[in-house]
Design a protein around this motif. Structure first.
Motif, PDB file in Angstrom:
ATOM      1  N   ARG A   2       0.824  -1.203   0.000  1.00  0.00           N
ATOM      2  CA  ARG A   2       0.000   0.000   0.000  1.00  0.00           C
ATOM      3  C   ARG A   2       0.861   1.257   0.000  1.00  0.00           C
ATOM      4  NH1 ARG A   2      -3.204  -1.409   4.067  1.00  0.00           N
ATOM      5  NH2 ARG A   2      -2.535   0.068   5.636  1.00  0.00           N
ATOM      6  N   MET A   3       2.064   1.169   0.572  1.00  0.00           N
ATOM      7  CA  MET A   3       2.943   2.336   0.634  1.00  0.00           C
ATOM      8  C   MET A   3       3.883   2.439  -0.556  1.00  0.00           C
ATOM      9  SD  MET A   3       2.063   4.023   3.274  1.00  0.00           S
ATOM     10  CE  MET A   3       3.418   5.197   3.263  1.00  0.00           C
ATOM     11  N   ARG A   4       3.881   1.430  -1.412  1.00  0.00           N
ATOM     12  CA  ARG A   4       4.833   1.419  -2.524  1.00  0.00           C
ATOM     13  C   ARG A   4       4.567   2.575  -3.490  1.00  0.00           C
ATOM     14  NH1 ARG A   4       7.708  -2.782  -3.058  1.00  0.00           N
ATOM     15  NH2 ARG A   4       6.057  -4.162  -2.286  1.00  0.00           N
ATOM     16  N   GLY A   5       5.589   3.407  -3.716  1.00  0.00           N
ATOM     17  CA  GLY A   5       5.474   4.515  -4.659  1.00  0.00           C
ATOM     18  C   GLY A   5       4.628   5.677  -4.177  1.00  0.00           C
ATOM     19  N   VAL A   6       4.220   5.654  -2.917  1.00  0.00           N
ATOM     20  CA  VAL A   6       3.290   6.656  -2.408  1.00  0.00           C
ATOM     21  C   VAL A   6       3.998   7.955  -2.079  1.00  0.00           C
ATOM     22  CG1 VAL A   6       1.923   7.259  -0.360  1.00  0.00           C
ATOM     23  CG2 VAL A   6       1.519   5.101  -1.538  1.00  0.00           C
ATOM     24  N   CYS A   7       3.425   9.032  -2.505  1.00  0.00           N
ATOM     25  CA  CYS A   7       3.797  10.361  -2.039  1.00  0.00           C
ATOM     26  C   CYS A   7       2.555  11.222  -2.205  1.00  0.00           C
ATOM     27  CB  CYS A   7       4.970  10.928  -2.834  1.00  0.00           C
ATOM     28  SG  CYS A   7       5.685  12.387  -2.062  1.00  0.00           S
ATOM     29  N   ARG A   8       1.884  11.501  -1.116  1.00  0.00           N
ATOM     30  CA  ARG A   8       0.622  12.237  -1.194  1.00  0.00           C
ATOM     31  C   ARG A   8       0.438  13.083   0.052  1.00  0.00           C
ATOM     32  NH1 ARG A   8      -1.693   6.706  -0.298  1.00  0.00           N
ATOM     33  NH2 ARG A   8      -1.729   6.507  -2.558  1.00  0.00           N
ATOM     34  N   VAL A   9      -0.413  14.097  -0.093  1.00  0.00           N
ATOM     35  CA  VAL A   9      -0.754  14.990   1.012  1.00  0.00           C
ATOM     36  C   VAL A   9      -2.265  14.932   1.211  1.00  0.00           C
ATOM     37  CG1 VAL A   9      -0.782  17.389   1.796  1.00  0.00           C
ATOM     38  CG2 VAL A   9       1.204  16.497   0.570  1.00  0.00           C
ATOM     39  N   LYS A  10      -2.696  14.887   2.469  1.00  0.00           N
ATOM     40  CA  LYS A  10      -4.128  14.854   2.777  1.00  0.00           C
ATOM     41  C   LYS A  10      -4.496  16.022   3.693  1.00  0.00           C
ATOM     42  CE  LYS A  10      -4.977   9.861   2.429  1.00  0.00           C
ATOM     43  NZ  LYS A  10      -5.454   8.655   3.165  1.00  0.00           N
ATOM     44  N   PHE A  11      -5.665  16.615   3.415  1.00  0.00           N
ATOM     45  CA  PHE A  11      -6.223  17.610   4.322  1.00  0.00           C
ATOM     46  C   PHE A  11      -7.745  17.517   4.247  1.00  0.00           C
ATOM     47  CE2 PHE A  11      -5.396  19.761   0.293  1.00  0.00           C
ATOM     48  CZ  PHE A  11      -6.594  20.422   0.027  1.00  0.00           C
ATOM     49  N   TYR A  12      -8.441  18.325   5.056  1.00  0.00           N
ATOM     50  CA  TYR A  12      -9.884  18.152   5.203  1.00  0.00           C
ATOM     51  C   TYR A  12     -10.607  19.502   5.133  1.00  0.00           C
ATOM     52  CZ  TYR A  12      -8.305  13.647   6.821  1.00  0.00           C
ATOM     53  OH  TYR A  12      -7.680  12.417   6.885  1.00  0.00           O
ATOM     54  N   VAL A  13     -11.782  19.462   4.483  1.00  0.00           N
ATOM     55  CA  VAL A  13     -12.694  20.607   4.461  1.00  0.00           C
ATOM     56  C   VAL A  13     -14.101  20.076   4.728  1.00  0.00           C
ATOM     57  CG1 VAL A  13     -11.298  21.965   2.867  1.00  0.00           C
ATOM     58  CG2 VAL A  13     -13.075  20.433   1.966  1.00  0.00           C
ATOM     59  N   THR A  14     -14.992  20.947   5.193  1.00  0.00           N
ATOM     60  CA  THR A  14     -16.372  20.520   5.394  1.00  0.00           C
ATOM     61  C   THR A  14     -17.038  20.299   4.036  1.00  0.00           C
ATOM     62  OG1 THR A  14     -17.010  22.849   5.571  1.00  0.00           O
ATOM     63  CG2 THR A  14     -16.663  21.627   7.632  1.00  0.00           C
ATOM     64  N   ASP A  15     -17.944  19.314   4.005  1.00  0.00           N
ATOM     65  CA  ASP A  15     -18.626  18.965   2.754  1.00  0.00           C
ATOM     66  C   ASP A  15     -19.884  19.821   2.609  1.00  0.00           C
ATOM     67  OD1 ASP A  15     -19.444  17.773   0.442  1.00  0.00           O
ATOM     68  OD2 ASP A  15     -20.190  15.935   1.394  1.00  0.00           O
ATOM     69  N   ASP A  16     -19.643  21.100   2.354  1.00  0.00           N
ATOM     70  CA  ASP A  16     -20.739  22.043   2.121  1.00  0.00           C
ATOM     71  C   ASP A  16     -20.212  23.145   1.217  1.00  0.00           C
ATOM     72  OD1 ASP A  16     -19.119  23.609   3.782  1.00  0.00           O
ATOM     73  OD2 ASP A  16     -20.394  23.335   5.546  1.00  0.00           O
ATOM     74  N   ALA A  17     -21.054  24.128   0.942  1.00  0.00           N
ATOM     75  CA  ALA A  17     -20.661  25.190   0.012  1.00  0.00           C
ATOM     76  C   ALA A  17     -19.421  25.927   0.516  1.00  0.00           C
ATOM     77  CB  ALA A  17     -21.826  26.165  -0.175  1.00  0.00           C
ATOM     78  N   HIS A  18     -19.369  26.182   1.829  1.00  0.00           N
ATOM     79  CA  HIS A  18     -18.209  26.885   2.389  1.00  0.00           C
ATOM     80  C   HIS A  18     -16.938  26.052   2.224  1.00  0.00           C
ATOM     81  CE1 HIS A  18     -15.722  29.246   5.108  1.00  0.00           C
ATOM     82  NE2 HIS A  18     -15.414  28.115   5.735  1.00  0.00           N
ATOM     83  N   GLY A  19     -17.044  24.774   2.533  1.00  0.00           N
ATOM     84  CA  GLY A  19     -15.872  23.915   2.429  1.00  0.00           C
ATOM     85  C   GLY A  19     -15.376  23.771   1.004  1.00  0.00           C
ATOM     86  N   ARG A  20     -16.307  23.672   0.073  1.00  0.00           N
ATOM     87  CA  ARG A  20     -15.894  23.519  -1.332  1.00  0.00           C
ATOM     88  C   ARG A  20     -15.262  24.808  -1.863  1.00  0.00           C
ATOM     89  NH1 ARG A  20     -17.492  18.754  -3.511  1.00  0.00           N
ATOM     90  NH2 ARG A  20     -18.922  17.539  -2.222  1.00  0.00           N
ATOM     91  N   ALA A  21     -15.773  25.943  -1.409  1.00  0.00           N
ATOM     92  CA  ALA A  21     -15.135  27.211  -1.780  1.00  0.00           C
ATOM     93  C   ALA A  21     -13.736  27.293  -1.184  1.00  0.00           C
ATOM     94  CB  ALA A  21     -15.994  28.383  -1.300  1.00  0.00           C
TER      95      ALA A  21
END
Length: 314
Positions: free
Chosen positions: A62-81
């Motif tokens: 699962r970690m092979r070749g992985v390089c990624r960044v994760k973050f979080y926003v609310t699933d609403d109009a404000h979060g998508r903006a």
């Protein structure tokens, strides 16, 4: 109150572009993110080889070749903006996954239910307290959300089975590599008079004390120390001032082998050194080390490729 929904945003990047991506996200106002990187994962494994014997192949894949960044926003109009703003100037593919508020904190609880171990022990998540318990069982209450051992892994189960046999009511126990404290707490619940526990991770003390409190155990009977008995001579000497009828070590072979040279210093003449966390392919090596250091193995248990050994002074 309506369940809050969140979007987990995952941005894939070549490793060479990781630093620039993190700088851009920070500049765009992202106030927290996590990084998953194969090279960091490999480096972590290499720097901590003494604490593990086996890494799951599925995790490596699962970690092979992985390089990624994760973050979080609310699933609403404000979060998508907010997402549009945070991704400004980032020319990389990304994906989103919807998470509920309960996905953060509570959904994992469904995977932890009361569990029988051996003949007497009953491992109980603290939120299940008050549920009907089988007659004759000794409960051990834990908070599985505290990241350390919960009793479900075979190495811990094997050690718990040994505890039922070798805990001496009214006598103390020494737990080397205590993690969550599950083993020493179980020994106290089985009738041990007191327990001293040690772990190299300083966070373990808080976790073990919290789990002890769930079982009505205070610091008058339970002492947890942070340190490495293999390298800290003062700590090793302090522990050696007392002898124990039962010494526990649920660690890994590469720690148990050098520890076998010290275990006898902590044991009463007829005391038991109960060690686990040993993959079956290394059990012979561990047994040889124990016997080299004057400890004779008299019981071996196995479960799902893991082994525990019980030994006494030969």
């Amino acid at each position: 109150m309506e369940d809050i929904k969140w979007l987990e945003v995952t941005v894939d990047t070549p490793r060479a572009g990781l630093e620039a991506l993190c700088a851009r996200l920070t500049g765009n106002g992202v106030n927290g993110f996590s990084i998953e990187d194969e090279e960091d994962f490999k480096q972590f494994l290499e720097q901590n080889r003494q604490y593990w014997d086996y890494v799951d192949e599925e995790l490596l894949e699962r970690m092979r070749g992985v390089c990624r960044v994760k973050f979080y926003v609310t699933d609403d109009a404000h979060g998508r903006a907010q997402l549009v703003q945070w991704m400004e100037g980032v020319d990389l593919p990304y994906s989103t996954a919807v998470l509920g508020e309960n996905d953060w904190a509570h959904s994992w609880q469904k995977y932890y239910k009361p569990m029988a171990v051996g003949e007497r022990l009953w491992i109980v998540p603290e939120w299940e307290r008050g549920q009907e318990m089988p007659q004759g069982k000794v409960p051990v209450y834990l908070n599985p959300g505290l990241t350390f051992g919960t009793g479900s892994h075979s190495s811990t189960r094997l050690c718990l089975m040994g505890l039922e046999e070798y805990t001496v009511p009214g006598q103390p126990v020494l737990d080397l590599g205590c993690g969550s404290g599950i083993l020493s707490i179980a020994a106290l619940n089985l009738g041990a008079s007191a327990a001293v526990a040690v772990d190299i991770d300083p966070k373990a003390a808080d976790v073990a004390y919290e789990n002890a409190a769930l079982n009505g155990i205070g610091k008058d009977r339970y002492t947890v120390r942070a340190g490495d008995v293999l390298s800290d001579k003062a700590l090793a000497a302090e522990l050696g001032r007392q002898r124990y009828p039962l010494v526990l070590a649920n660690i890994v072979a590469d720690v148990i082998i050098p520890l076998s040279a010290k275990a006898g210093d902590y044991l009463t003449e007829d005391g038991v050194f109960l060690c686990s966390g040993i993959i079956d392919t290394r059990a012979g090596e561990v047994q040889a080390a124990l016997e080299r250091n004057g400890l004779k193995v008299f019981r071996r248990r196995e479960e799902k490729g893991w082994v525990s050994l019980a030994a006494r002074k030969g």
